[in-house]
Scaffold this active site. Sequence first.
Site, mmCIF file in Angstrom:
data_model
loop_
_atom_site.group_PDB
_atom_site.id
_atom_site.type_symbol
_atom_site.label_atom_id
_atom_site.label_comp_id
_atom_site.label_asym_id
_atom_site.label_seq_id
_atom_site.Cartn_x
_atom_site.Cartn_y
_atom_site.Cartn_z
ATOM 1 N N ASP A 287 62.986 17.296 33.686
ATOM 2 C CA ASP A 287 63.321 16.501 32.501
ATOM 3 C C ASP A 287 62.458 16.812 31.284
ATOM 4 O OD1 ASP A 287 60.976 15.452 33.409
ATOM 5 O OD2 ASP A 287 61.663 13.392 33.573
ATOM 6 N N GLU A 288 61.758 17.936 31.309
ATOM 7 C CA GLU A 288 60.969 18.345 30.155
ATOM 8 C C GLU A 288 61.131 19.840 29.933
ATOM 9 O OE1 GLU A 288 56.985 16.540 29.388
ATOM 10 O OE2 GLU A 288 57.129 15.921 31.476
#
Length: 378
Positions: free
Chosen positions: A76-77
């Site tokens: 998620d990054e």
Amino acid sequence: MAVVGDPAMRHGIILAKNDIAKKMGVITGESIFSAKKKVGNLVTLTADYPKYVDFAKRTRKIYSEYSDDVIPFGLDEAWIDLSGRALNIGEGAMLADELRARIKAELGLTASVGVSYNYIFSKLASDMKKPDATTVLSEADLQPVIWKKPAFELLFVGPATRRKLTSMGVLTIGDLAQSSAKLLKRALGKNGETLWHFANGDDRGFDPKTPEDDPFKSIGNTVTMPYDLTVELDILTMLYVLSKTISARLKKHTTKTTCIAILIKYSDFTAINRQLTISLPTDKEQQIYESAKSLFRGNSDSKPVRSVGVSVSKLCNNKYEQLTLFSEDENIDEFTEIENNLRGKLKEMKVDKYFNFNFTEGERKQAGFPCRAQEQPL
């Protein structure tokens, strides 16, 4: 509200929490039981991993429209190199705002974005304002803003490093930057010197890109059962299943191992880690299993077992193979007993979804084992 693991599978920990829960003391990684003692009306949702992966792919597709240089950091990054589109940090911030707006409009998600002149401080900036903000850290912000931040907010300062830094009186990023690089290296090893460079705004020694041909160093699987195992055959069954999946992954990557290890975690959360080295590299499930079984029987306690893990390391390419003059000794009776125990036990343990077994006589003869395991993507 918090997102949690599967309590039925005893993966009952907090994976993520909203700001309200965070302010009330809920911590990522703590047990659901502990979190609900803090917040009696905590609403918990079980993680939907396939959906998580789907949205991660969709966000990365949007990122790719802004740069050819997108570097994932977990699911998620990601870092997005905007140097080809933005002439200065101000234009970078404008693109970040546009990116957040698109993610919200197209996916219904909020995003926090950090814009800075290096990887480390862009990551720091992305954590400063959540859940929906763009934060800019320029070179002019180094001393008045960045140096005042707690040292543990810097990337790669984990709990152990934080404790050591605290014991040294290093509490802020500024303290870290103004410390002696040699002293930090003596106390923390190479990581101490790296953190000193980071704190001073220099991340030239940090490359977040992982080359595609960068060899992995180990392969492993661990399974936590929904109930404790007390019968040796059940534990051996799980060691066997894990050995099968590891063997399949070794063969997929055309590599072999000379070091096999097991992890046994007991119901009281004590654990043993043991490993052994074999003389010839192997990718065979039988030898991996026999080694794992030997380690278990030689080191196990009589306590109920909560989770079982098998891993291999010291990997090597199997292009050249040293053959043995003698055939491998196969204990067919033992594996027949394990096969008979497999189907019902895996379903009973609720881990059958991770494995797909197709028993054929040809596969048994070819592999020297009674069944075939294929790891399923989660």
